[in-house]
Write a protein that holds these residues in place. Structure first.
Motif, PDB file in Angstrom:
ATOM      1  N   VAL A   1       0.837  -1.198   0.000  1.00  0.00           N
ATOM      2  CA  VAL A   1       0.000   0.000   0.000  1.00  0.00           C
ATOM      3  C   VAL A   1       0.872   1.248   0.000  1.00  0.00           C
ATOM      4  O   VAL A   1       1.917   1.287   0.645  1.00  0.00           O
ATOM      5  CB  VAL A   1      -0.984  -0.014   1.204  1.00  0.00           C
ATOM      6  CG1 VAL A   1      -0.245  -0.052   2.534  1.00  0.00           C
ATOM      7  CG2 VAL A   1      -1.947   1.168   1.146  1.00  0.00           C
ATOM      8  N   LEU A   2       0.427   2.246  -0.771  1.00  0.00           N
ATOM      9  CA  LEU A   2       1.013   3.587  -0.723  1.00  0.00           C
ATOM     10  C   LEU A   2      -0.068   4.540  -0.233  1.00  0.00           C
ATOM     11  O   LEU A   2      -1.240   4.406  -0.625  1.00  0.00           O
ATOM     12  CB  LEU A   2       1.472   4.043  -2.117  1.00  0.00           C
ATOM     13  CG  LEU A   2       2.649   3.306  -2.766  1.00  0.00           C
ATOM     14  CD1 LEU A   2       2.892   3.890  -4.169  1.00  0.00           C
ATOM     15  CD2 LEU A   2       3.916   3.404  -1.927  1.00  0.00           C
ATOM     16  N   SER A   3       0.330   5.497   0.611  1.00  0.00           N
ATOM     17  CA  SER A   3      -0.598   6.519   1.098  1.00  0.00           C
ATOM     18  C   SER A   3       0.072   7.871   0.981  1.00  0.00           C
ATOM     19  O   SER A   3       1.301   7.968   1.052  1.00  0.00           O
ATOM     20  CB  SER A   3      -0.975   6.266   2.561  1.00  0.00           C
ATOM     21  OG  SER A   3      -1.544   4.989   2.716  1.00  0.00           O
ATOM     22  N   CYS A   4      -0.751   8.928   0.842  1.00  0.00           N
ATOM     23  CA  CYS A   4      -0.176  10.266   0.661  1.00  0.00           C
ATOM     24  C   CYS A   4      -0.806  11.264   1.610  1.00  0.00           C
ATOM     25  O   CYS A   4      -1.894  11.042   2.133  1.00  0.00           O
ATOM     26  CB  CYS A   4      -0.368  10.727  -0.774  1.00  0.00           C
ATOM     27  SG  CYS A   4      -2.095  11.039  -1.163  1.00  0.00           S
ATOM     28  N   ARG A   5      -0.092  12.375   1.800  1.00  0.00           N
ATOM     29  CA  ARG A   5      -0.610  13.468   2.613  1.00  0.00           C
ATOM     30  C   ARG A   5      -1.402  14.433   1.742  1.00  0.00           C
ATOM     31  O   ARG A   5      -2.288  15.122   2.209  1.00  0.00           O
ATOM     32  CB  ARG A   5       0.570  14.202   3.268  1.00  0.00           C
ATOM     33  CG  ARG A   5       0.279  14.866   4.571  1.00  0.00           C
ATOM     34  CD  ARG A   5       1.520  14.905   5.458  1.00  0.00           C
ATOM     35  NE  ARG A   5       2.733  15.217   4.736  1.00  0.00           N
ATOM     36  CZ  ARG A   5       3.150  16.459   4.478  1.00  0.00           C
ATOM     37  NH1 ARG A   5       2.464  17.482   4.898  1.00  0.00           N
ATOM     38  NH2 ARG A   5       4.280  16.652   3.824  1.00  0.00           N
ATOM     39  N   ASP A   6      -1.059  14.477   0.444  1.00  0.00           N
ATOM     40  CA  ASP A   6      -1.699  15.434  -0.465  1.00  0.00           C
ATOM     41  C   ASP A   6      -2.149  14.689  -1.725  1.00  0.00           C
ATOM     42  O   ASP A   6      -1.342  14.363  -2.591  1.00  0.00           O
ATOM     43  CB  ASP A   6      -0.700  16.546  -0.815  1.00  0.00           C
ATOM     44  CG  ASP A   6      -1.278  17.560  -1.787  1.00  0.00           C
ATOM     45  OD1 ASP A   6      -2.481  17.455  -2.118  1.00  0.00           O
ATOM     46  OD2 ASP A   6      -0.523  18.450  -2.224  1.00  0.00           O
ATOM     47  N   ALA A   7      -3.439  14.456  -1.824  1.00  0.00           N
ATOM     48  CA  ALA A   7      -3.956  13.681  -2.955  1.00  0.00           C
ATOM     49  C   ALA A   7      -3.978  14.495  -4.249  1.00  0.00           C
ATOM     50  O   ALA A   7      -4.217  13.955  -5.327  1.00  0.00           O
ATOM     51  CB  ALA A   7      -5.356  13.163  -2.628  1.00  0.00           C
ATOM     52  N   GLU A   8      -3.730  15.818  -4.135  1.00  0.00           N
ATOM     53  CA  GLU A   8      -3.702  16.674  -5.338  1.00  0.00           C
ATOM     54  C   GLU A   8      -2.278  16.832  -5.868  1.00  0.00           C
ATOM     55  O   GLU A   8      -2.066  17.535  -6.864  1.00  0.00           O
ATOM     56  CB  GLU A   8      -4.249  18.079  -5.019  1.00  0.00           C
ATOM     57  CG  GLU A   8      -5.621  18.097  -4.347  1.00  0.00           C
ATOM     58  CD  GLU A   8      -6.685  17.414  -5.190  1.00  0.00           C
ATOM     59  OE1 GLU A   8      -6.647  17.591  -6.418  1.00  0.00           O
ATOM     60  OE2 GLU A   8      -7.515  16.682  -4.620  1.00  0.00           O
ATOM     61  N   SER A   9      -1.300  16.209  -5.199  1.00  0.00           N
ATOM     62  CA  SER A   9       0.099  16.414  -5.587  1.00  0.00           C
ATOM     63  C   SER A   9       0.422  15.721  -6.904  1.00  0.00           C
ATOM     64  O   SER A   9      -0.249  14.761  -7.309  1.00  0.00           O
ATOM     65  CB  SER A   9       1.029  15.892  -4.485  1.00  0.00           C
ATOM     66  OG  SER A   9       0.794  14.510  -4.276  1.00  0.00           O
TER      67      SER A   9
END
Ligand SMILES: *Cc1c(COP(=O)(O)O)cnc(C)c1O
Length: 380
Positions: free
Chosen positions: A214-222
């Motif tokens: 799994v990958l997760s992000c802090r900014d989905a608009e990046s």
């Protein structure tokens, strides 16, 4: 209650609210369909579902559990931890620069070397757990800084918040492999990382029967998240719905398992530390571990289930003790309910590990049985 974020144990136990709306079942069904119908007006009947490689409701549900556990803006599942790693690394431009921690999961080091050589990317492998070494590596511009906390099997602990600062000064993203910590003990995004990665094959599933990442992000608009989403969609590294369902099932008990595994690991580490056959125990929960203070600050509720034990007598002694263990399965991997042991120096002889090192993944068995097993294995 609605505006207060739920705690990990609640999110996990209730699979982030996933239920079966068709049957009113408390547990969601599995959606295996590879394609989805259109109405007489040719519009999709469920606009978010078109084709199985684009997305799938069961996978979405599992991603939502992980997104909430991670405190992320978005999470995406992959068919293995390495598929997730590869997707992230592919976002680096040809001719770019990646700073990666040395002495991490061997599969990542090996793959990163091959990949960066092919793509003309400068790969600098450094001991990122030493802030001055990481600072020096981040003095030059980079695209990505990759760390693993705690690192497997060296068990080094990098200060994630500080690494994020240094990475950002170099114009790079910070990505953290938190497999040995799990999102229950440590949330890299909260500490400033841009991307968090876990091999869900390990503790998140926890039952040694699913391979996933799994990958997760802090900014989905990046830009990086757009590149990751496009890569998964277009290159097709998707998790199957059955695996996603099993993963969600396993993750229901993740906080409970991690609590017991960490408790067992700490007790075992303290016991082994006093054992005359043992030269060193590498476990961040021990006060003498160089990363103990950092781990205490950035791990909440335990120090994890993974440790390395260096025996007196080198490889010969380690292999002999390994052969005598009866409860610990001799097998690669980690994070399952059952304890595993592996002689990592045999697997990665080029990595400079001491020959007497055994890596233990501590499960949820009764700790007195585990201690009795290692005691009899170390007795001769
Ligand atoms: C196992 C592991 C990986 C790779 O994950 P797979 O699911 O086996 O592809 C990456 N990082 C760490 C720390 C691991 O333990």
């Amino acid at each position: 209650m609605a505006d207060k974020p739920l705690r990990s144990a609640t999110i996990a136990a209730q699979a982030a609210g996933a239920v079966d709306h068709d049957s009113a079942g408390v547990v969601p069904g599995i959606h295996p369909a590879t394609t989805f119908r259109r109405g007489s007006d040719n519009a999709l009947l469920a606009p978010e579902n078109q084709y199985g490689r684009d997305h799938n409701n069961t996978v979405r549900q599992a991603e939502e559990v992980l997104r909430q556990l991670e405190g992320a803006a978005a999470s995406l599942l992959f068919p293995s931890g390495m598929a997730a790693v590869a997707t992230l690394f592919r976002t680096a431009p040809n001719g770019g620069r990646i700073v990666a921690q040395s002495g991490i999961y061997w599969g990542v080091s090996k793959w990163a070397r091959d990949f960066c050589a092919r793509r003309d990317i400068q790969l600098d492998e450094v001991d990122a757990s030493d802030p001055e070494v990481l600072r020096a590596a981040c003095a030059a511009p980079a695209d990505l800084v990759w760390i693993e906390v705690p690192s497997n099997p060296w068990m080094k602990v990098t200060d994630v918040a500080q690494a994020a600062e240094l990475a950002h000064e170099a114009g790079a993203l910070l990505a953290v492999d938190g497999t040995a910590a799990t999102p229950v003990l440590s949330r890299a995004l909260d500490m400033g990382a841009d991307i968090s990665m876990h091999s869900a094959t390990k503790a998140i599933n926890g039952h040694t029967d699913v391979v996933a990442g799994v990958l997760s992000c802090r900014d989905a608009e990046s830009a990086v998240w757009a590149a990751i989403s496009d890569d998964r969609h277009d290159a097709g590294a998707i998790l199957g719905p059955f695996e996603a369902w099993l993963l969600m099932r396993g993750a229901r008990t993740l906080p409970l398992r991690v609590e017991r595994m960490s408790e067992n690991a700490l007790t075992l580490a303290r016991h082994l530390q006093e054992h005359p056959a043992v030269e060193a125990v590498w476990y961040p929960g021990l006060e003498i571990h160089p990363g103990h203070d950092t781990a205490s600050r950035q791990m909440c509720g335990g120090y994890g289930y993974l440790m390395s034990v260096v025996l007196h007598g080198g490889a010969e002694a380690a292999l002999a003790a390994l052969g005598r263990l009866q409860l610990f399965h001799r097998a690669t991997s980690l994070g399952g309910v059952e304890s595993l042991v592996e002689h990592r120096p045999s697997v990665e002889p080029q990595s400079g590990l001491p020959g007497g090192l055994l890596r233990l993944s501590v499960g949820i068995e009764d700790i007195s049985d585990l201690i009795a097993d290692v005691d009899q294995a170390l007795a001769c």
